[in-house]
Design an enzyme around this catalytic site. Structure first.
Site, PDB file in Angstrom:
ATOM      1  N   ARG A 296       1.212  -1.071   0.218  1.00  0.00           N
ATOM      2  CA  ARG A 296       0.262  -0.033  -0.501  1.00  0.00           C
ATOM      3  C   ARG A 296       0.827   1.246   0.586  1.00  0.00           C
ATOM      4  NH1 ARG A 296      -4.859  -2.150   3.794  1.00  0.00           N
ATOM      5  NH2 ARG A 296      -6.593  -2.889   2.401  1.00  0.00           N
TER       6      ARG A 296
ATOM      7  N   GLY B 284      -6.756  -7.635   0.798  1.00  0.00           N
ATOM      8  CA  GLY B 284      -5.292  -6.558   1.934  1.00  0.00           C
ATOM      9  C   GLY B 284      -4.617  -8.538   2.193  1.00  0.00           C
TER      10      GLY B 284
ATOM     11  N   LYS C  38     -14.174 -15.700   6.570  1.00  0.00           N
ATOM     12  CA  LYS C  38     -15.465 -15.394   7.105  1.00  0.00           C
ATOM     13  C   LYS C  38     -16.323 -15.362   5.971  1.00  0.00           C
ATOM     14  CE  LYS C  38     -15.124 -13.006  11.792  1.00  0.00           C
ATOM     15  NZ  LYS C  38     -15.391 -12.035  12.285  1.00  0.00           N
TER      16      LYS C  38
ATOM     17  N   GLY D 241     -11.864  -4.231   1.624  1.00  0.00           N
ATOM     18  CA  GLY D 241     -13.223  -4.182   1.557  1.00  0.00           C
ATOM     19  C   GLY D 241     -14.134  -2.932   0.662  1.00  0.00           C
TER      20      GLY D 241
END
Ligand code: ADP
Ligand code: MG
Length: 396
Positions: free
Chosen positions: A35, A353, A200, A377
């Site tokens: 990043r 990520g 998840k 996200g």
């Protein structure tokens, strides 16, 4: 969205750049610096044009107060190395140190402010509290450039409120990311395949719901696959399972069938005796996962199956590792999917990520993909069809 060029002559102007420098940091040592590297071109462009560049960013979740382990100071050093220019570091975000640092900037110089999230106003849900912090931040500069793609889905002061207070533009990174996401959502070339993994299923419900109306194939691996397998009636042993999502996942299975979307699940897994790098494990079919085992990676037949479903795709989006890639023994599934994308002629996009970090950790060539997104996200929410506050604020 305006480009930096459209801001006019920036020489001598104080330009606040919101970057995404949220890198993994342990004991002051930066892990994957992807990043930071992605933030370099916009900062360099502005410095070369003679702007006085004030970079702001967040790191982790320090909960609105200064906490030394979340300081951006190590990031300032790394950013300076990558920019090839000195980065002046302010010990606070809008206080005396920030003001003095900004005042001391000459044309073409770069400063980094301390972690935005050391201030409760940055992430506050209260418009007035966020607004007050945004006023202080905006007061440091004359122009704003939004370039922190990984944070554009957040309604935070530096992302959403500051661009409403200053003339603004999108930086090159945000512009490039949005361009890619448009290609994935507006008339993608077909067959369009999406590979989802990660821990998840609850993180990805929204994107699955929206993608079922858009894709031709949906491949599901990683920890989230076990909730799908369970919904199909298979036992998953000690594998990651979200019982409370079973109804929703059953609905997805039904909807995929109705819509003619090919939903592809693992047929075999590496079943381990526990969650550890050196856990003994064996390949088992997903119809026969022993009660005392947990699946930590997709198996060899699944790797081949997934690769075959990607080989002739024209567009591929991949988010989420296929297994616990942090452990070498369980990184093979993630490697296989990454290699399938590299081998394909499709327009290939990696989001997330951990997925991006996996590509680099496994030593795979980053230029083997059409695009590696810096925002997990943010890219998922874009694909969900949501309006992203940080992009909306740059629109007008
Ligand atoms: P991304 O950041 O790319 O969006 P996620 O954050 O959703 O990905 O998920 C990444 C995590 O999922 C990794 O830490 C990985 O270890 C974990 N994971 C993948 N497969 C499994 C599995 N079978 N069991 C447990 N954890 C898993
Ligand atoms: Mg992640």
């Amino acid at each position: 969205m305006r480009t930096i060029d459209e801001l006019g002559d920036v020489r001598g102007k104080r330009v606040l750049v919101r970057s995404d420098l949220n890198v993994p940091l342990a004991d002051g040592v930066i892990g994957d610096d992807g990043r930071i590297r992605a933030s370099v071109p916009t900062i360099n462009e502005l410095a070369e044009k003679g702007a006085r560049v004030i970079v702001c960013a967040h790191l982790g979740r320090p909960n609105g107060k200064p906490q030394p382990e979340f300081s951006l100071k190590p990031v300032a050093a790394r950013l300076g190395e990558l920019l090839g220019r000195e980065v002046r570091f302010a010990d606070d975000t809008v206080g005396d140190s920030a003001k003095a640092t900004v005042d001391a900037l000459a044309d073409g110089e770069v400063a980094l402010l301390e972690n935005l999230r050391f201030n409760a106003g940055e992430t506050s849900k209260d418009d007035a509290e966020r607004g007050a912090f945004a006023d202080a931040l905006a007061g440091l500069a004359e122009l704003y450039v939004g370039d922190g793609f990984g944070a554009v889905h957040r309604k935070h002061a530096s992302v959403y409120d500051v661009p409403q207070r200053l003339p603004h533009a999108a930086g090159g990174l945000v512009a490039a990311e949005v361009e890619v996401l448009k290609q994935l959502t507006e008339d993608p070339k077909r067959p369009y395949a999406v590979v989802l993994g990660g821990a998840k299923v609850s993180d990805k419900l929204g994107v699955i719901a929206n993608l079922l109306g858009k894709v031709d194939r949906l491949l599901i691996g990683g920890g989230m696959a076990y909730t799908f397998l369970k919904a199909q009636g298979h036992e998953v042993g000690n594998s990651l399972l979200q019982d409370d999502q079973l109804d929703q996942v059953s609905g997805f299975l039904k909807e995929a069938e109705e819509r003619g979307v090919e939903l592809v699940l693992p047929v075999d897994v590496l079943a381990a005796t526990g969650f550890a790098a050196d856990a003994p494990h064996e390949v088992v079919d997903t119809t026969a996962i022993p009660a005392d085992r947990e699946g930590l990676d997709i198996g060899p037949r699944t790797r081949e199956l997934f690769a075959s479903k990607l080989a002739d795709a024209a567009t591929v989006f991949w988010n989420g590792p296929m297994g616990v890639f942090e452990f070498d023994a369980f990184s093979g599934g993630t490697r296989a999917v990454a290699e399938a994308l590299i081998a394909s002629d499709a327009f290939t996009v990696v989001g997330g990520g951990d997925s991006a970090a996996a590509v680099r950790k496994l030593g795979l060539p980053e230029d083997g993909f059409s695009h590696i997104s810096t925002g997990g996200g943010a890219s998922l929410e874009y694909l969900e069809g949501k309006s992203l506050p940080g992009l909306a604020a740059l629109e007008d």
